[in-house]
Design an enzyme around this catalytic site. Sequence first.
Site: not given
Ligand SMILES: [Zn+2]
Length: 254
Positions: A123, A159, A162, A199, A226, A243
Amino acid sequence: MMNSQPNLERAVEALRACLELVVFTGAGISAESGIATYRDKLTGLWAQYQPEALETAKTFKENPALIWGWYLWRRAQFARAEPNAAHFAINRLASPTRKVAIVTQNIDDLHERSGSLDVIHLHGSLTTPKCFACHRPADLTAEQLVTPPTGGPVEPPRCKRCNGKMRPAIVWYGEDLPHGAWKSASSKVKACDVLISVGTSGVVMPAAELPKIALSSGATVIHVNTQDVALGEPNELLLLGRATETLSMLANLI
Ligand SMILES: [Zn+2]
């Protein structure tokens, strides 16, 4: 609730024979380092927001300063958290004959800070932001990443290539997983002998598919949780508990 002894013995046996191990981690492991999960209510400055509302491209387009301020605030929270015994125990599962790869749903860098080298972030990660327009990783100074003491909204830096606005390089609601991350995670899972799922809630798709992919490829899946998150397959072992405790015990026993 106690772990059933046969499950623990079978888990140790499977790990001793294992050459390719994948450890798949979710919010449960970071929670033991004090990092709140998406399902927790926000506190302090951010208590008036739903986490879901702060994790979409739509909100970023409407109010980039709100999302960038939230990002800086979370970075600061995460920087204060430390890797826990579970992160360190995962590293101890490796041996000269056993390779360990980590696939995580978490956006913190606690695995890396515990010394793990092979970490796939399904992610994304809070570590390096990216450009909203051209998606290139950001090249920002430390000063640009400091949370103002007052908190709250902050205009995102631009950026250099760009002039697009910087955004966190995490997967927002409605966005696809980074293609390369998913591809290498699923190929490692298909090739592993054992997958330990730590987990994870088992509800966030497509990440929740990984234990199923491991099972259908003939691997043993050990759930460290758990709650009972097992799918009911014969090659699954459930180790109920925290854990930190369960992984330390496994690392000591093998
Ligand atoms: Zn950019």
